[in-house]
Design a protein around this motif. Sequence first.
Motif, PDB file in Angstrom:
ATOM      1  N   SER A 223      -7.725  -6.623  11.611  1.00 31.63           N
ATOM      2  CA  SER A 223      -7.884  -6.271  10.196  1.00 31.63           C
ATOM      3  C   SER A 223      -7.679  -4.897  10.051  1.00 31.63           C
ATOM      4  O   SER A 223      -7.087  -4.410   8.659  1.00 31.63           O
ATOM      5  N   ASN A 224      -7.533  -3.907  11.184  1.00 28.26           N
ATOM      6  CA  ASN A 224      -7.363  -2.685  10.840  1.00 28.26           C
ATOM      7  C   ASN A 224      -5.805  -2.276  10.484  1.00 28.26           C
ATOM      8  O   ASN A 224      -5.341  -1.131   9.976  1.00 28.26           O
ATOM      9  N   ASP A 225      -5.080  -3.347  10.943  1.00 24.87           N
ATOM     10  CA  ASP A 225      -3.529  -3.314  10.681  1.00 24.87           C
ATOM     11  C   ASP A 225      -3.223  -3.545   9.348  1.00 24.87           C
ATOM     12  O   ASP A 225      -2.076  -3.562   8.869  1.00 24.87           O
ATOM     13  N   VAL A 226      -4.050  -4.156   8.675  1.00 25.02           N
ATOM     14  CA  VAL A 226      -3.949  -4.732   7.030  1.00 25.02           C
ATOM     15  C   VAL A 226      -3.860  -3.536   6.309  1.00 25.02           C
ATOM     16  O   VAL A 226      -5.101  -2.885   6.257  1.00 25.02           O
ATOM     17  N   ASP A 227      -2.808  -3.038   5.391  1.00 21.95           N
ATOM     18  CA  ASP A 227      -3.117  -1.990   4.635  1.00 21.95           C
ATOM     19  C   ASP A 227      -3.806  -2.323   3.132  1.00 21.95           C
ATOM     20  O   ASP A 227      -4.489  -1.415   2.776  1.00 21.95           O
ATOM     21  N   VAL A 228      -3.749  -3.475   2.585  1.00 15.96           N
ATOM     22  CA  VAL A 228      -4.585  -3.977   1.667  1.00 15.96           C
ATOM     23  C   VAL A 228      -4.883  -5.417   1.446  1.00 15.96           C
ATOM     24  O   VAL A 228      -3.812  -6.394   1.831  1.00 15.96           O
TER      25      VAL A 228
ATOM     26  N   LEU B  43     -14.820  -7.359   5.791  1.00 20.04           N
ATOM     27  CA  LEU B  43     -13.469  -7.188   6.403  1.00 20.04           C
ATOM     28  C   LEU B  43     -13.069  -5.879   6.569  1.00 20.04           C
ATOM     29  O   LEU B  43     -12.480  -5.474   7.238  1.00 20.04           O
ATOM     30  N   ALA B  44     -13.941  -4.932   5.604  1.00 21.47           N
ATOM     31  CA  ALA B  44     -13.411  -3.540   5.788  1.00 21.47           C
ATOM     32  C   ALA B  44     -11.879  -3.228   5.462  1.00 21.47           C
ATOM     33  O   ALA B  44     -11.479  -2.291   6.488  1.00 21.47           O
ATOM     34  N   ILE B  45     -11.254  -3.884   4.814  1.00 22.56           N
ATOM     35  CA  ILE B  45      -9.682  -3.645   4.389  1.00 22.56           C
ATOM     36  C   ILE B  45      -9.757  -3.030   2.908  1.00 22.56           C
ATOM     37  O   ILE B  45     -10.447  -3.483   2.061  1.00 22.56           O
ATOM     38  N   PRO B  46      -8.830  -2.078   2.853  1.00 27.07           N
ATOM     39  CA  PRO B  46      -8.568  -1.567   1.319  1.00 27.07           C
ATOM     40  C   PRO B  46      -8.338  -2.707   0.439  1.00 27.07           C
ATOM     41  O   PRO B  46      -7.749  -3.858   0.846  1.00 27.07           O
ATOM     42  N   TYR B  47      -8.968  -2.586  -0.645  1.00 27.12           N
ATOM     43  CA  TYR B  47      -9.063  -3.755  -1.617  1.00 27.12           C
ATOM     44  C   TYR B  47      -8.719  -3.560  -3.065  1.00 27.12           C
ATOM     45  O   TYR B  47      -9.231  -2.615  -3.512  1.00 27.12           O
ATOM     46  N   LEU B  48      -7.745  -4.539  -3.429  1.00 30.76           N
ATOM     47  CA  LEU B  48      -7.457  -4.608  -5.004  1.00 30.76           C
ATOM     48  C   LEU B  48      -8.169  -5.809  -5.504  1.00 30.76           C
ATOM     49  O   LEU B  48      -7.363  -7.082  -4.943  1.00 30.76           O
TER      50      LEU B  48
ATOM     51  N   ARG C  63      -0.005  11.048  -6.160  1.00 27.41           N
ATOM     52  CA  ARG C  63      -0.440  10.114  -4.970  1.00 27.41           C
ATOM     53  C   ARG C  63      -1.637   9.397  -5.293  1.00 27.41           C
ATOM     54  O   ARG C  63      -2.226   9.684  -6.312  1.00 27.41           O
ATOM     55  N   VAL C  64      -1.830   8.441  -4.561  1.00 27.73           N
ATOM     56  CA  VAL C  64      -2.683   7.368  -4.890  1.00 27.73           C
ATOM     57  C   VAL C  64      -3.489   6.989  -3.629  1.00 27.73           C
ATOM     58  O   VAL C  64      -2.952   6.983  -2.718  1.00 27.73           O
ATOM     59  N   THR C  65      -4.748   6.815  -3.558  1.00 26.81           N
ATOM     60  CA  THR C  65      -5.538   6.153  -2.533  1.00 26.81           C
ATOM     61  C   THR C  65      -6.337   4.843  -2.799  1.00 26.81           C
ATOM     62  O   THR C  65      -7.144   4.818  -3.991  1.00 26.81           O
ATOM     63  N   CYS C  66      -5.989   3.790  -2.010  1.00 26.81           N
ATOM     64  CA  CYS C  66      -6.657   2.502  -2.493  1.00 26.81           C
ATOM     65  C   CYS C  66      -8.220   2.509  -1.835  1.00 26.81           C
ATOM     66  O   CYS C  66      -8.168   2.990  -0.571  1.00 26.81           O
ATOM     67  N   GLY C  67      -9.008   2.121  -2.657  1.00 29.24           N
ATOM     68  CA  GLY C  67     -10.275   2.030  -2.137  1.00 29.24           C
ATOM     69  C   GLY C  67     -10.888   1.061  -1.178  1.00 29.24           C
ATOM     70  O   GLY C  67     -10.162  -0.072  -1.002  1.00 29.24           O
ATOM     71  N   LYS C  68     -11.860   1.346  -0.337  1.00 29.96           N
ATOM     72  CA  LYS C  68     -12.490   0.411   0.582  1.00 29.96           C
ATOM     73  C   LYS C  68     -13.711   0.124  -0.028  1.00 29.96           C
ATOM     74  O   LYS C  68     -14.458   1.008  -0.317  1.00 29.96           O
TER      75      LYS C  68
END
Lengths: 337, 337
Positions: B77-82, B102-107, A185-190
């Motif tokens: 923005s809450n509907d954006v997964d990443v 933006l408080a969206i999970p971020y890569l 399992r993985v969780t993407c950070g915020k």
Amino acid sequence: MSFFTKLSRSTLQFHNPPSVFSFAAVAGPKEGQGPLAKCFDRVESDAYFGQKTWEKAESALFKEAVVTALDKGGIKSNDVDVLISGDLLNQCTATGYAARDLAIPYLGLYGACSTMAESLFCASMLVSGGLNCAVAATCSHFCSAEKQYRFPLEYGGQRPPTSQWTVTGAGAVVLGKGGSPFVTRVTCGKIIDPGITDANNMGAAMAPAFCDTVKRHLKAVGAKPGDYDMIFSGDLGKLGKKIAVDLLKEDGIDISENYEDCGCMIYDLNKQDVHSGGSGCGCSASVLTSYILPQMRTLKLNRVLFAATGALLSPLTTQQGESIPSIAHAIEFSTSI
Amino acid sequence: MSFFTKLSRSTLQFHNPPSVFSFAAVAGPKEGQGPLAKCFDRVESDAYFGQKTWEKAESALFKEAVVTALDKGGIKSNDVDVLISGDLLNQCTATGYAARDLAIPYLGLYGACSTMAESLFCASMLVSGGLNCAVAATCSHFCSAEKQYRFPLEYGGQRPPTSQWTVTGAGAVVLGKGGSPFVTRVTCGKIIDPGITDANNMGAAMAPAFCDTVKRHLKAVGAKPGDYDMIFSGDLGKLGKKIAVDLLKEDGIDISENYEDCGCMIYDLNKQDVHSGGSGCGCSASVLTSYILPQMRTLKLNRVLFAATGALLSPLTTQQGESIPSIAHAIEFSTSI
């Protein structure tokens, strides 16, 4: 039609968990005098790694870790579908130049010290989705980091007790089919920003991001801290580690029994002059590949949550008075699926 | 069990191609005087974007592009997964600080000017694999880039004719289910280094990477250049564009009839003082989202190969005499699947 189950907005559970096919850790002289000295695949006594500059040394260190991981797995670089990595140098040149020499399709990341977890996140998505083999790797070097982020070594700048010591080290993980443990399992950070502006206090800046990710992961998975043999943070250091335990306790989550920080593990904090502990991309990367994964291979640890933390500041944002945004990605390893 | 067919080592064809749900382009004053002036969602006359520093301006520009793309698609923005993005600033702070707000999970990525294609590569993998919604975005700013990579603007440094002008602009693409065009195939880039050491001649340094990726993509797909309505490179500029056409011709591949470079499209090279053309992450990102995708929405273009190019050098590697490693990732868009 999905290859994972979405447990929450950013926690994914793989249907076909990719496995750790092989891995390697390479470290510098100071790390070679620490508690994990005997765990590294190679300890280099020359911090220049035979190169002429600190930056080229860091690149050589990274390449050595990737090549060693491939060699240990009996894999040719041609068999690797993609190398996913990044580092702390401006424009990520340590990994970029090494990727040039390795001639493997390349995805460059920037996640500061969270990069090992970020690269594992991306690599496990790709391998779980259908690639044969991906390498997740990262590195850091004390001397190139000091020169870029703080002062030239020759200046002999003083450091406050909250500061951390950038690890000279690299870790590489080959994800594929076959081998152990699995990435389940993985969780993407915020990004979380507690408003700290002191660039010499990264542990305090990053601890809330670690706590946020761990909380979200545990909730999505429906697990308690005790369900894991160990939970590891990347490089919160002595101070950040204490803050993390306290913050989670406020939320009714007690990790004090089975939690350790890679930055506190790589050095002897009582004897080695590293203040609050180790930091840098190479810190969690080299502890993962020298200690955590070997412990899982020998079944001394069977279920682990690895959450590397990164502080996404720059010297310039500090000069401009900005606070330190931080992030942590979580990777769950398990010896059985 | 895979969600894509592997056409070659690094060319993937999606079984359920993700689609472009919405997109937006924001540009600065100089870009607002160029040929695409009327195509941008917003042109800002103040290069500071209401901020106090160039770096904060770049971050504001990026955020504006993401927010506009979400608004146009009616997405919260809450509907954006990443959010998957990166930029040219040291430690990618333009996108990092915007991601905090933006408080969206971020890569975070680093691919220099190839970042728009790299972020689309990663986002399309994730959405094709099962995420609902991912945003791929990037930006650049002339003033922050000049300050960091070359000279402070006030110095008034001279530029050779081969140099390019960093675009002040940002582009954001929301990938999801629904909308058009589709991302049907992607090719991950490999680093190619033709040995060029002149940091003012990026076009020549990057052209071979573009050619390598296009060749590998066409071969894996079994396509000829004529099978595409258009092939776009990211920011090779006038000189690099000519080199790319010539290099591919040597391999029997003629792209001269249906090939354009985003760096040559965003400015009027005869009238605007930009030497060899536009560059920067924001160049291909804003041309993609202001011109290419709208042309596909109105079916004026139906099959497009978009290959953004990046030069993975740093000012320090140039000072140390290193040559310029380059990379290009290719994204194939199609209006039908």
